[in-house]
Scaffold this motif. Structure first.
Motif, PDB file in Angstrom:
ATOM      1  N   ARG A 151      -1.137  -2.858   9.121  1.00 49.32           N
ATOM      2  CA  ARG A 151      -1.171  -4.331   8.991  1.00 49.32           C
ATOM      3  C   ARG A 151      -1.434  -4.750   7.548  1.00 49.32           C
ATOM      4  O   ARG A 151      -0.993  -5.815   7.119  1.00 49.32           O
ATOM      5  CB  ARG A 151      -2.274  -4.928   9.873  1.00 49.32           C
ATOM      6  N   LEU A 152      -2.144  -3.914   6.829  1.00 48.34           N
ATOM      7  CA  LEU A 152      -2.469  -4.236   5.430  1.00 48.34           C
ATOM      8  C   LEU A 152      -1.314  -3.915   4.487  1.00 48.34           C
ATOM      9  O   LEU A 152      -1.421  -4.144   3.275  1.00 48.34           O
ATOM     10  CB  LEU A 152      -3.708  -3.453   4.982  1.00 48.34           C
ATOM     11  N   GLY A 153      -0.224  -3.358   5.026  1.00 50.42           N
ATOM     12  CA  GLY A 153       0.928  -3.030   4.182  1.00 50.42           C
ATOM     13  C   GLY A 153       0.796  -1.677   3.512  1.00 50.42           C
ATOM     14  O   GLY A 153       1.548  -1.359   2.583  1.00 50.42           O
ATOM     15  N   MET A 154      -0.147  -0.856   3.987  1.00 50.59           N
ATOM     16  CA  MET A 154      -0.322   0.477   3.397  1.00 50.59           C
ATOM     17  C   MET A 154       0.728   1.398   4.014  1.00 50.59           C
ATOM     18  O   MET A 154       1.140   1.222   5.156  1.00 50.59           O
ATOM     19  CB  MET A 154      -1.734   0.998   3.660  1.00 50.59           C
ATOM     20  N   ARG A 180      -1.372   4.796   1.381  1.00 55.89           N
ATOM     21  CA  ARG A 180      -1.532   4.316   0.005  1.00 55.89           C
ATOM     22  C   ARG A 180      -1.016   2.882  -0.118  1.00 55.89           C
ATOM     23  O   ARG A 180      -0.078   2.494   0.581  1.00 55.89           O
ATOM     24  CB  ARG A 180      -0.696   5.161  -0.961  1.00 55.89           C
ATOM     25  N   LEU A 181      -1.587   2.146  -1.045  1.00 53.64           N
ATOM     26  CA  LEU A 181      -1.066   0.829  -1.417  1.00 53.64           C
ATOM     27  C   LEU A 181      -1.216   0.691  -2.927  1.00 53.64           C
ATOM     28  O   LEU A 181      -2.332   0.756  -3.459  1.00 53.64           O
ATOM     29  CB  LEU A 181      -1.849  -0.287  -0.703  1.00 53.64           C
ATOM     30  N   GLY A 182      -0.080   0.542  -3.606  1.00 56.93           N
ATOM     31  CA  GLY A 182      -0.098   0.382  -5.054  1.00 56.93           C
ATOM     32  C   GLY A 182      -0.132  -1.092  -5.430  1.00 56.93           C
ATOM     33  O   GLY A 182       0.252  -1.961  -4.638  1.00 56.93           O
ATOM     34  N   ALA A 187       1.451  -6.716  -4.836  1.00 60.00           N
ATOM     35  CA  ALA A 187       1.873  -7.981  -5.446  1.00 60.00           C
ATOM     36  C   ALA A 187       3.186  -8.452  -4.821  1.00 60.00           C
ATOM     37  O   ALA A 187       3.344  -9.633  -4.508  1.00 60.00           O
ATOM     38  CB  ALA A 187       2.032  -7.799  -6.953  1.00 60.00           C
ATOM     39  N   LYS A 188       4.099  -7.512  -4.576  1.00 56.77           N
ATOM     40  CA  LYS A 188       5.408  -7.875  -3.998  1.00 56.77           C
ATOM     41  C   LYS A 188       5.249  -8.438  -2.601  1.00 56.77           C
ATOM     42  O   LYS A 188       5.977  -9.327  -2.194  1.00 56.77           O
ATOM     43  CB  LYS A 188       6.315  -6.637  -3.940  1.00 56.77           C
ATOM     44  N   ALA A 189       4.295  -7.897  -1.848  1.00 59.59           N
ATOM     45  CA  ALA A 189       4.097  -8.351  -0.463  1.00 59.59           C
ATOM     46  C   ALA A 189       3.400  -9.701  -0.422  1.00 59.59           C
ATOM     47  O   ALA A 189       3.072 -10.207   0.642  1.00 59.59           O
ATOM     48  CB  ALA A 189       3.300  -7.320   0.304  1.00 59.59           C
ATOM     49  N   GLY A 190       3.145 -10.290  -1.579  1.00 53.90           N
ATOM     50  CA  GLY A 190       2.542 -11.624  -1.608  1.00 53.90           C
ATOM     51  C   GLY A 190       1.078 -11.595  -1.243  1.00 53.90           C
ATOM     52  O   GLY A 190       0.518 -12.605  -0.833  1.00 53.90           O
ATOM     53  N   ARG A 191       0.451 -10.415  -1.400  1.00 57.70           N
ATOM     54  CA  ARG A 191      -0.997 -10.255  -1.153  1.00 57.70           C
ATOM     55  C   ARG A 191      -1.399 -10.634   0.262  1.00 57.70           C
ATOM     56  O   ARG A 191      -2.542 -10.881   0.550  1.00 57.70           O
ATOM     57  CB  ARG A 191      -1.813 -11.126  -2.113  1.00 57.70           C
TER      58      ARG A 191
END
Ligand SMILES: CC(C)(COP(=O)(O)OP(=O)(O)OC[C@H]1O[C@@H](n2cnc3c(N)ncnc32)[C@H](O)[C@@H]1OP(=O)(O)O)[C@@H](O)C(=O)NCCC(=O)NCCS
Length: 195
Positions: A151-154, A180-182, A187-191
């Motif tokens: 859900r966090l985009g990791m 991992r989340l870079g 930033a691309k995922a709009g935070r």
């Protein structure tokens, strides 16, 4: 436990991620003694072991200026667990690193609190702390934690899977997955939303 004075308080729509207080310790011990909460962690903790863990969390804040914040839900509960950032103490291919982690009392699962708090912590990590990457890891069977990481985009790369060096051979929790989340992907995922 020494108080974590000087540590920033992070707020979201429903949560306050704040420094720990001595009166959090009984509720912390209760969740650390709950087999459901500890199912995917090495073992349930006795009161003195829980207090020692709180002390290690406080020491991490003192050393790094960030750590596992105490989570309060104003109007609901003064302490439901922790959410935060930590530097793992063991060596692996991906260390040194900063991990996002969480542990909430079972009564507060299923409300989106962990997602909301973790998003706020990621914003702090990639913002004021200037981190390039934040990771998270758990034993492979911990579906709730893995769902939260997703859900966090990791993102998990199976090539990053590892055997936890602090767990003995044959322990069913030893196989771990790494997410991992870079900063760029974040930033691309709009935070996402900080709640
Ligand atoms: C990992 C852990 C924090 C996840 O808790 P969680 O409640 O599943 O996660 P969230 O707080 O993000 O809540 C998401 C759930 O709330 C629901 N929800 C309800 N209201 C919501 C809202 N307003 N916003 C978002 N989600 C909401 C979601 O639909 C989701 O439900 P689901 O589990 O049925 O899919 C929790 O299980 C835990 O503390 N486990 C024990 C400790 C542990 O294993 N830690 C990790 C060790 S590595």
């Amino acid at each position: 436990m020494p108080l974590t004075a000087g540590i920033p308080t992070l707020s979201t729509r429903r949560l306050v991620l704040r420094p720990w207080r001595a009166d959090d310790l009984p509720a912390f011990a209760a969740l650390n003694a709950d087999p459901r909460v500890m199912e995917f962690l090495p073992k349930c903790l006795a009161r003195d072991e829980s207090d020692d863990l709180a002390e290690r969390i406080a020491a991490h804040f003192r050393e790094h200026g960030f750590g596992q914040w105490a989570v309060e839900v104003p109007g609901v509960a003064p302490f439901i667990g922790f959410i935060g950032l930590a530097m793992p103490g063991f060596a692996a291919r991906f260390t040194p690193c900063v991990e996002v982690g969480w542990r909430l009392a079972g009564a507060y699962w299923g409300h989106g609190y962990a997602t909301e708090g973790a998003r706020r912590v990621l914003a702090h990590g990639f913002g004021p702390l200037g981190l390039a990457e934040i990771v998270s890891f758990t034993t492979a069977g911990n579906g709730r934690s893995r769902a939260l990481m997703e859900r966090l985009g990791m993102r998990r790369d199976p090539a990053d899977d590892f055997l936890h060096p602090n767990l003995p051979e044959g322990n069913p929790q030893r196989p771990h997955v790494l997410y991992r989340l870079g900063r760029e992907s974040y930033a691309k995922a709009g935070r996402n939303s900080v709640g």
